[in-house]
Design a protein around this motif. Structure first.
Motif, PDB file in Angstrom:
ATOM      1  N   ARG A  91       0.772  -0.993   0.073  1.00  0.00           N
ATOM      2  CA  ARG A  91       0.083   0.001   0.014  1.00  0.00           C
ATOM      3  C   ARG A  91       0.977   1.250  -0.221  1.00  0.00           C
ATOM      4  O   ARG A  91       1.947   0.935   0.419  1.00  0.00           O
ATOM      5  N   TYR A  92       0.292   2.212  -0.482  1.00  0.00           N
ATOM      6  CA  TYR A  92       0.997   3.603  -0.406  1.00  0.00           C
ATOM      7  C   TYR A  92       0.415   4.723  -0.010  1.00  0.00           C
ATOM      8  O   TYR A  92      -0.838   4.579   0.073  1.00  0.00           O
ATOM      9  N   ASP A 104       3.814  -5.162   1.672  1.00  0.00           N
ATOM     10  CA  ASP A 104       3.292  -6.446   2.139  1.00  0.00           C
ATOM     11  C   ASP A 104       4.071  -7.710   1.959  1.00  0.00           C
ATOM     12  O   ASP A 104       4.080  -8.722   2.556  1.00  0.00           O
ATOM     13  N   ALA A 105       4.687  -7.753   0.532  1.00  0.00           N
ATOM     14  CA  ALA A 105       5.207  -8.765   0.133  1.00  0.00           C
ATOM     15  C   ALA A 105       6.368  -8.320  -0.727  1.00  0.00           C
ATOM     16  O   ALA A 105       6.307  -7.327  -1.552  1.00  0.00           O
ATOM     17  N   CYS A 106       7.970  -8.955  -0.760  1.00  0.00           N
ATOM     18  CA  CYS A 106       8.910  -8.580  -1.507  1.00  0.00           C
ATOM     19  C   CYS A 106       9.896  -9.602  -1.476  1.00  0.00           C
ATOM     20  O   CYS A 106      10.046 -10.700  -0.778  1.00  0.00           O
ATOM     21  N   THR A 114       7.734  -3.644   6.283  1.00  0.00           N
ATOM     22  CA  THR A 114       8.390  -2.394   6.447  1.00  0.00           C
ATOM     23  C   THR A 114       7.688  -1.160   5.718  1.00  0.00           C
ATOM     24  O   THR A 114       6.903  -1.406   4.679  1.00  0.00           O
ATOM     25  N   THR A 115       8.287  -0.045   6.140  1.00  0.00           N
ATOM     26  CA  THR A 115       7.607   1.273   4.774  1.00  0.00           C
ATOM     27  C   THR A 115       8.748   1.794   4.471  1.00  0.00           C
ATOM     28  O   THR A 115       9.727   2.329   5.220  1.00  0.00           O
TER      29      THR A 115
END
Length: 157
Positions: A91-92, A104-106, A114-115
Motif C-alpha cells: 500500500r502507499y 506487504d510482500a517482497c 516495513t515502510t
C-alpha cells in the motif's frame, strides 16, 4: 514536485504506471548502477492505494535447467537471478513530498512489513511527465548512507 504544483495534487498525480529510466545508488561518493545502464522496471500506483514495483537487469542469464514444479532447483542460479531483480507490492500513502510504500510482500524479505519512504519530485522533460524518487530527503548528505535515486516516466502504452 514541479514548480507551481499544489502539494495536495501529488497523490493524484502519481496514480498510474511509470517506466524506469534510470536506477542508481550513491555511496561514499560513488554512483553505482546495480542493474546496469539499461535497467528495466515498472512502478504502478493505483487509485485504490496499492503500489507495485519491479526492477531488473535487462539482460539476465537463463537457467541451464528449468526449475522443478515446486520452484526448487539450482540454488546458485536462483541466487544469481535474485541479485539482478527486485519486486515488491503493498500500500502507499502520500504526505507532502513523501511517498510511503508499506511493503506487504517482497523478493528481499527484509523489506516485508516495513515502510519505504521516497521523496518525490515531478517534472516535465521533452513532453514527458517524469517522477524522481529519492530514498533520502533533499539536502541530506551522509556519505556513509546508501541513497537510491530512481527516475521514471509516465507510461502511455
Amino acid at each position: 514536485p514541479s514548480e507551481g504544483m499544489d502539494m495536495d495534487d501529488l497523490a493524484a498525480l502519481v496514480v498510474g504506471t511509470w517506466e524506469l529510466l534510470r536506477y542508481e545508488r550513491r555511496h561514499r561518493g560513488a554512483v553505482l548502477l546495480p542493474f546496469g545502464e539499461d535497467a528495466v522496471g515498472w512502478l504502478q500506483y493505483g487509485a485504490d492505494g496499492r503500489v507495485s514495483a519491479t526492477l531488473a537487469r535487462r539482460q539476465r542469464p537463463h537457467f541451464a535447467t528449468p526449475p522443478a514444479p515446486d520452484w526448487s532447483g539450482d540454488t546458485t542460479a536462483w541466487a544469481q537471478a535474485a541479485m539482478t531483480y527486485v519486486a515488491y507490492t503493498g500500500r502507499y500513502a502520500v504526505r507532502g513530498t513523501e511517498v510511503r510504500h508499506h511493503v506487504d510482500a517482497c523478493l528481499y524479505p527484509d523489506w516485508t512489513g516495513t515502510t519505504l519512504v521516497r521523496w518525490a519530485t515531478l517534472s516535465h522533460e521533452s513532453g514527458e511527465q517524469r517522477l524522481l524518487l529519492d530514498t533520502a530527503p533533499p539536502g541530506a548528505d551522509d556519505p556513509e548512507k546508501v541513497v537510491s535515486r530512481l527516475l521514471w516516466r509516465r507510461w502511455h502504452g
